[in-house]
Design an enzyme around this catalytic site. Structure first.
Site, short mmCIF file in Angstrom:
data_model
loop_
_atom_site.label_atom_id
_atom_site.label_comp_id
_atom_site.label_asym_id
_atom_site.label_seq_id
_atom_site.Cartn_x
_atom_site.Cartn_y
_atom_site.Cartn_z
N ALA A 13 76.10 54.75 37.75
CA ALA A 13 74.84 54.92 37.03
C ALA A 13 73.63 54.61 37.92
O ALA A 13 72.50 54.79 37.49
CB ALA A 13 74.82 54.04 35.78
N ASP A 83 72.94 41.55 41.29
CA ASP A 83 73.85 42.69 41.22
C ASP A 83 75.21 42.21 40.75
O ASP A 83 75.55 41.04 40.91
CB ASP A 83 73.97 43.34 42.61
CG ASP A 83 74.50 44.76 42.56
OD1 ASP A 83 74.28 45.45 41.54
OD2 ASP A 83 75.13 45.19 43.55
N GLU A 84 75.99 43.10 40.17
CA GLU A 84 77.33 42.77 39.66
C GLU A 84 77.26 41.63 38.64
O GLU A 84 78.08 40.72 38.63
CB GLU A 84 78.30 42.44 40.81
CG GLU A 84 78.40 43.52 41.88
CD GLU A 84 78.97 44.84 41.38
OE1 GLU A 84 79.55 44.89 40.29
OE2 GLU A 84 78.82 45.84 42.10
N CYS A 178 82.78 59.63 29.28
CA CYS A 178 82.24 59.45 27.94
C CYS A 178 83.30 58.78 27.06
O CYS A 178 84.47 58.70 27.44
CB CYS A 178 81.81 60.79 27.34
SG CYS A 178 83.17 61.95 27.05
#
Length: 188
Positions: A13, A83-84, A178
């Site tokens: 993303a 991050d993460e 999805c």
């Protein structure tokens, strides 16, 4: 006013890319940023944040024993970027909330919402509960719909349904899909 942001999304993303761009924007204006990443994820190298499009930066590393409030309070920056963030403990998220509330430093946390079984990570769960701003970053499923799930796959591309919550990997181990394709692959 400082706030605790949680930018979440499936794999691919652009979470790390967005984090690195935000840090660049602060630094371009003469402000100091403090970057953090999980010690458990060293795909870009120990103490490095790396994006799939090639951007990288050095970062502090956190492990379960890291007191983030103490580390930030020792030399407060203008902004903290994590991050993460899914690998944070609930207590570490509370420490970051204290950075915002007591030190008045904005915290931007980026991470996965759910694991390969569709379950919340502890850090993500707490960020969703106490974050001031929750922002979903979009990824795309192979069908073109919004990808919200992280499907763990084996070397043949088949869905993996069991295992440890944390297994570090990139496109070789995970596919952003999805909900429909996640359900079909997980049930299949």
């Amino acid at each position: 006013m400082a706030q605790l942001y949680f930018y979440y999304g499936a794999m691919n993303a652009g979470k790390s890319t967005t984090l690195l761009q935000a840090s660049f924007n602060y630094r371009e204006r003469g402000m100091k940023t403090m970057l953090w990443t999980a010690a458990v994820d060293d795909r870009a190298g120990a103490g490095r944040i790396g994006s799939r499009i090639g951007l990288e930066a050095e970062a502090h590393v956190f492990s379960p024993a890291t007191d983030l409030f103490e580390a930030v309070a020792a030399n407060p920056p203008d902004c903290v970027l994590v991050d993460e963030a899914q690998f944070l403990s609930a207590g570490q998220v509370d420490q970051l909330a204290a950075v915002v509330d007591r030190l008045h430093v904005p915290v931007l946390a980026y991470g996965l919402r759910t694991d390969f079984q569709g379950r919340l990570f502890p850090g993500s769960e707490r960020l969703l509960a106490v974050g001031d701003k929750l922002v979903e970053l979009k990824a795309v499923c192979f069908c073109g719909r919004k990808a919200t799930m992280n499907l763990r796959v084996d070397s043949s591309g088949r869905a993996v349904r069991e295992g440890a919550q944390t297994e570090i990997g990139g496109n070789d181990r995970y596919v952003a899909v999805c909900r429909r394709h996640f359900s079909e692959a997980f049930a299949g």
